[in-house]
Motif scaffolding. Structure first.
Motif, PDB file in Angstrom:
ATOM      1  N   GLU A   1       7.545   9.613   6.198  1.00 50.90           N
ATOM      2  CA  GLU A   1       7.208  11.037   6.172  1.00 50.90           C
ATOM      3  C   GLU A   1       5.707  11.301   6.260  1.00 50.90           C
ATOM      4  O   GLU A   1       5.295  12.418   6.569  1.00 50.90           O
ATOM      5  CB  GLU A   1       7.778  11.694   4.912  1.00 50.90           C
ATOM      6  CG  GLU A   1       9.296  11.739   4.906  1.00 50.90           C
ATOM      7  CD  GLU A   1       9.851  12.435   3.681  1.00 50.90           C
ATOM      8  OE1 GLU A   1       9.045  12.821   2.801  1.00 50.90           O
ATOM      9  OE2 GLU A   1      11.076  12.581   3.587  1.00 50.90           O
ATOM     10  N   VAL A   2       4.877  10.273   6.028  1.00 51.70           N
ATOM     11  CA  VAL A   2       3.430  10.494   6.092  1.00 51.70           C
ATOM     12  C   VAL A   2       2.875  10.254   7.490  1.00 51.70           C
ATOM     13  O   VAL A   2       1.703  10.538   7.754  1.00 51.70           O
ATOM     14  CB  VAL A   2       2.669   9.609   5.075  1.00 51.70           C
ATOM     15  CG1 VAL A   2       3.239   9.779   3.684  1.00 51.70           C
ATOM     16  CG2 VAL A   2       2.672   8.143   5.486  1.00 51.70           C
TER      17      VAL A   2
ATOM     18  N   ILE B   1       0.828  -1.205   0.000  1.00 54.16           N
ATOM     19  CA  ILE B   1       0.000   0.000   0.000  1.00 54.16           C
ATOM     20  C   ILE B   1       0.865   1.259   0.000  1.00 54.16           C
ATOM     21  O   ILE B   1       1.887   1.322   0.681  1.00 54.16           O
ATOM     22  CB  ILE B   1      -0.919   0.015   1.238  1.00 54.16           C
ATOM     23  CG1 ILE B   1      -1.952  -1.105   1.135  1.00 54.16           C
ATOM     24  CG2 ILE B   1      -1.630   1.360   1.387  1.00 54.16           C
ATOM     25  CD1 ILE B   1      -2.843  -1.235   2.355  1.00 54.16           C
ATOM     26  N   ASP B   2       0.433   2.243  -0.761  1.00 51.09           N
ATOM     27  CA  ASP B   2       1.035   3.565  -0.705  1.00 51.09           C
ATOM     28  C   ASP B   2       0.217   4.387   0.297  1.00 51.09           C
ATOM     29  O   ASP B   2      -0.862   4.864  -0.008  1.00 51.09           O
ATOM     30  CB  ASP B   2       1.007   4.231  -2.081  1.00 51.09           C
ATOM     31  CG  ASP B   2       1.578   5.649  -2.068  1.00 51.09           C
ATOM     32  OD1 ASP B   2       2.084   6.085  -0.998  1.00 51.09           O
ATOM     33  OD2 ASP B   2       1.498   6.325  -3.101  1.00 51.09           O
ATOM     34  N   TYR B   3       0.751   4.543   1.502  1.00 48.15           N
ATOM     35  CA  TYR B   3      -0.012   5.186   2.573  1.00 48.15           C
ATOM     36  C   TYR B   3      -0.162   6.693   2.375  1.00 48.15           C
ATOM     37  O   TYR B   3      -1.036   7.312   2.980  1.00 48.15           O
ATOM     38  CB  TYR B   3       0.628   4.875   3.931  1.00 48.15           C
ATOM     39  CG  TYR B   3       0.532   3.406   4.281  1.00 48.15           C
ATOM     40  CD1 TYR B   3      -0.644   2.866   4.765  1.00 48.15           C
ATOM     41  CD2 TYR B   3       1.610   2.552   4.066  1.00 48.15           C
ATOM     42  CE1 TYR B   3      -0.751   1.511   5.055  1.00 48.15           C
ATOM     43  CE2 TYR B   3       1.518   1.198   4.353  1.00 48.15           C
ATOM     44  CZ  TYR B   3       0.332   0.682   4.847  1.00 48.15           C
ATOM     45  OH  TYR B   3       0.240  -0.663   5.124  1.00 48.15           O
ATOM     46  N   SER B   4       0.651   7.249   1.517  1.00 49.60           N
ATOM     47  CA  SER B   4       0.563   8.690   1.292  1.00 49.60           C
ATOM     48  C   SER B   4      -0.766   9.093   0.674  1.00 49.60           C
ATOM     49  O   SER B   4      -1.204  10.238   0.816  1.00 49.60           O
ATOM     50  CB  SER B   4       1.722   9.165   0.401  1.00 49.60           C
ATOM     51  OG  SER B   4       1.619   8.597  -0.902  1.00 49.60           O
ATOM     52  N   LYS B   5      -1.442   8.162  -0.005  1.00 49.95           N
ATOM     53  CA  LYS B   5      -2.710   8.508  -0.656  1.00 49.95           C
ATOM     54  C   LYS B   5      -3.831   8.742   0.359  1.00 49.95           C
ATOM     55  O   LYS B   5      -4.888   9.284   0.021  1.00 49.95           O
ATOM     56  CB  LYS B   5      -3.115   7.425  -1.649  1.00 49.95           C
ATOM     57  CG  LYS B   5      -3.513   6.099  -1.029  1.00 49.95           C
ATOM     58  CD  LYS B   5      -3.875   5.094  -2.112  1.00 49.95           C
ATOM     59  CE  LYS B   5      -4.334   3.764  -1.521  1.00 49.95           C
ATOM     60  NZ  LYS B   5      -4.662   2.776  -2.579  1.00 49.95           N
ATOM     61  N   PHE B   6      -3.597   8.354   1.602  1.00 49.30           N
ATOM     62  CA  PHE B   6      -4.592   8.583   2.651  1.00 49.30           C
ATOM     63  C   PHE B   6      -4.315   9.856   3.449  1.00 49.30           C
ATOM     64  O   PHE B   6      -5.081  10.219   4.333  1.00 49.30           O
ATOM     65  CB  PHE B   6      -4.638   7.393   3.613  1.00 49.30           C
ATOM     66  CG  PHE B   6      -4.941   6.086   2.942  1.00 49.30           C
ATOM     67  CD1 PHE B   6      -6.149   5.886   2.297  1.00 49.30           C
ATOM     68  CD2 PHE B   6      -4.009   5.060   2.941  1.00 49.30           C
ATOM     69  CE1 PHE B   6      -6.437   4.683   1.673  1.00 49.30           C
ATOM     70  CE2 PHE B   6      -4.276   3.850   2.326  1.00 49.30           C
ATOM     71  CZ  PHE B   6      -5.493   3.658   1.675  1.00 49.30           C
TER      72      PHE B   6
END
Length: 276
Positions: free
Chosen positions: A131-132, A96-101
């Motif tokens: 960083e997120v 998962i790319d957590y930055s999209k949340f």
């Protein structure tokens, strides 16, 4: 706590390393450590049957639960789909790319009771996307926590210790006994708080990882001998820079030391010089 979900015909599966946290005291301690606030976004990895999820949803925070196992997904949908502050992501947490949340000008919190077999992989994933996040409350096998908190000179100190401590502030919070889970694992667990560091001070992160990985390859050997057998890429870099002994001398590291005796600053000096 409403324990209706624990009466459902949902059983832990060895293939997913599942041990469900069921002790209300430890559930409350984890929630208190995370301190969820109304309106903030919290990622929960491995929501399972929702023991933590229930408390998180009730807090008023926006909860994004990540679960990969089909039976657990069905339980979570049944329990929480009607809540406007709950979202279920049916996916592998490692992909998962957590930055999209992430909402602009804010950071995510993360909480997880992680299967033991993905501990190292998930830590590296979270470091890559650090960083997120503002903070992460994670439960691991206690042995993993001992490794990532091991201080300089401790025999438990290794590649993962240096990697995690370089990028994250690590604070052990408390132990969790096997009896707190269903089924009970054969090992103790522990909960840690991880806070991403804002200043890393590394020129080349890939080079840094290659160096510490090679230096810890055989822990009984000296750092010089491990680096001498570190593979074509690093050996070539050392040769181009004047040799292993010369580079170690420049950063004031004695080659006969073992890797667990080096401080984070010494690793940074070595990695940054070689990256030049």
């Amino acid at each position: 706590m409403n324990d209706s979900k624990f009466r459902k015909p949902s059983f832990a599966k060895k293939s997913f390393g599942q041990n469900f946290l069921v002790d209300g005291n430890y559930i409350n301690k984890i929630i208190a450590a995370l301190n969820p606030q109304i309106g903030e976004t919290i990622i929960e990895i491995g929501a399972g049957r929702g023991a933590l999820t229930e408390k998180l949803v009730a807090s008023g925070a926006n909860i994004i639960a990540v679960e990969i196992e089909r039976e657990m997904i069905a339980v979570l949908k049944d329990e929480f789909t009607g809540n406007g502050n709950f979202q279920l992501i049916e996916a592998d947490a490692l992909k998962i790319d957590y930055s999209k949340f992430q909402i602009p000008n804010s950071k995510l919190k993360l909480v997880a009771n992680l299967p033991y077999y993905i501990s190292t992989a998930i830590l590296q994933k979270l470091i890559e996307q650090r960083e997120v996040f503002s903070e992460m409350i994670l439960m691991f096998q206690r042995e993993v926590v001992e490794r990532i908190t091991a201080e300089v000179g401790n025999k438990e100190r290794g590649f993962l210790s240096v990697l995690v401590q370089n990028y994250l502030e690590v604070h052990k919070l408390f132990d969790v006994p096997p009896i707190a889970f269903r089924p009970s694992p054969k090992v103790d667990s522990a909960v840690v708080r991880l806070i991403p560091k804002t200043e890393i001070g590394i020129t080349d992160e890939q080079m840094f990882r290659k160096i510490i990985s090679s230096a810890f390859r055989q822990k009984r050997k000296t750092i010089h001998n491990n680096l001498k057998n570190s593979g074509e890429f690093l050996v070539k870099k050392f040769d181009e820079s004047g040799g292993i002994k010369e580079i170690l001398d420049k950063v004031q590291i004695e080659g006969n030391r073992r890797a667990e005796t080096l401080t984070i600053d010494e690793w940074k000096r070595l990695g940054n010089l070689l990256a030049q």
